[in-house]
Design an enzyme around this catalytic site. Sequence first.
Site, PDB file in Angstrom:
ATOM      1  N   GLU A  75      18.454 -21.089   4.652  1.00  7.29           N
ATOM      2  CA  GLU A  75      18.355 -21.111   6.111  1.00  7.29           C
ATOM      3  C   GLU A  75      18.493 -22.466   6.789  1.00  7.29           C
ATOM      4  O   GLU A  75      17.590 -22.909   7.508  1.00  7.29           O
ATOM      5  CB  GLU A  75      17.039 -20.457   6.545  1.00  7.29           C
ATOM      6  CG  GLU A  75      16.986 -18.990   6.207  1.00  7.29           C
ATOM      7  CD  GLU A  75      15.903 -18.242   6.952  1.00  7.29           C
ATOM      8  OE1 GLU A  75      14.997 -18.879   7.506  1.00  7.29           O
ATOM      9  OE2 GLU A  75      15.987 -17.005   7.006  1.00  7.29           O
ATOM     10  N   GLU A 105      17.349 -11.442   2.771  1.00  3.41           N
ATOM     11  CA  GLU A 105      16.092 -11.199   3.482  1.00  3.41           C
ATOM     12  C   GLU A 105      16.356 -10.250   4.640  1.00  3.41           C
ATOM     13  O   GLU A 105      17.394 -10.357   5.318  1.00  3.41           O
ATOM     14  CB  GLU A 105      15.474 -12.499   4.035  1.00  3.41           C
ATOM     15  CG  GLU A 105      14.963 -13.442   2.977  1.00  3.41           C
ATOM     16  CD  GLU A 105      14.290 -14.690   3.542  1.00  3.41           C
ATOM     17  OE1 GLU A 105      13.669 -14.601   4.630  1.00  3.41           O
ATOM     18  OE2 GLU A 105      14.403 -15.731   2.898  1.00  3.41           O
TER      19      GLU A 105
END
Length: 482
Positions: free
Chosen positions: A166, A379
């Site tokens: 991320e 995710e």
Amino acid sequence: MQEKFPDTFLWGASTSAYQVEGAAYEDGKKASQQDYINRESYKLKGFATADIASDHYHRYKEDVSLMKEMGLTCYRFSIAWSRVFPDGIGKVNEKGIQFYRNLIDELLKNNIEPIVTLYHYDLPMVLVEKYDGWISREVVKDFEYYARYVISEFKDKVKYWTTINEQSIIVQYIDRKNYIPEKYQGNNQIRYQINHHMNLAHATACKLVHELVPNGLVGAALGYAPVYPLTSDPKDCMAAQNAHDLRNAFFLDAYFKGEYTKSAMIYLEEHGLAPIIEEGDLELMKEGYSDFLALNYYYSDCAKYCPDDGTKEIRYNGVNLTGKKGEMSGFETHPGFYEMCKNPKLDTTDWDWSIDSIGLEYLLRDIYARYGKPLMITENGIGAFDTLVEDKAIHDPYRINYLRDHIIAMKAAIDKGVEMMAYCPWSAIDLLSTSNGVKKRYGFIYVDRTDDDPKELARYKKDSYYWYKKVIKTKGNDLGDI
Ligand code: BG6
């Protein structure tokens, strides 16, 4: 339309090291910046530290056996750099690496494919003390040292590698995801400088996987939210395009083309935010190509027109620390480019994250159309206050509904031609949230602890555990109730 998910499709779940392992200072491990941030800052807000988390370090066998029973065919987790090299580089911590050998062997014994993330926010704190961590270019060669060791160690056991978790979220929440020394507070340029160093580290890791791992596949794990315009006013549509360029394309282009999105770079240059790029950097970014992209998807975003009329300043996203809807502290603003805002068409979680399963089909199709590379979800999930009721049950229909809708959306993207490799919801087991303690839960497996009291850390299966077990057993064909 395909009847089923592809036979090769992997059904899994995810965690990250500092959020699940605990044993933060055990067997030679030293602090990571997350151990430090959680201890020094989140503890004051009444949140648990990462010291014990879900104690996966000591209970990994029990956890893997629960994963096996659930039917997982893959498990995405991260390796804690500070467990393997407590001082960042130098002498390997034998007990630390042994933990990951044991975990990977346990997974393989249970026919669960490991998907390994090299870096999930947890830089060894020593490297922050030494040279300010990711702010310094020095970190790239230390990352290479760490990554080379880990990739060589597991090259015959791990096929799927994700590099850095991320980067997009790291740019947004710079001082939650990194320990930022006082002297840099308020300096927004370092957001993009850190990101640039991460691009170099990512490219280096991609090259290492290609060099060292027979049949290895590698890509980044990107936190991604598609951006919709607030209205059909062309000014809002243009703002959404601008936001897409700086918040999404900026990372996609770096991974897949080894270059920075021009419009975004021009905006950064005009505002003194552009990263310093040295000779050879863009070549390295091109050489370190990705085989796939892993995506972390929780919510979609919305943008509106924001004139550069001197009334607003550059700012970044706030966060909801309470779990009471509506308490998120402000939206990212780039005057003259865009301002993020709430989407009035979407409901949210208790922490103000919009719930939008269609957004998943939208982004998968969009990314695949632009770059043509296979995608995996590493995710996806809903953070919620779960309740342990009598008979040790946890009824979480909201989680089942959320995941079901997103699996339907992912299947719709596959039906439109998108190549999908895996689905790994967040999270396999309850763990420490990055900003909200342990009370914000995501897991299929409940961990009996509170922020104040680790209790016995007993594991209990939630309703969503039984539901996902059936989904996997039927290879995604039966998404109905338990
Ligand atoms: C992703 C991170 O951004 O979102 C995870 O990769 C994180 O580490 C997850 O836990 C959910 O966010 P939060 O803040 O609710 O824990």
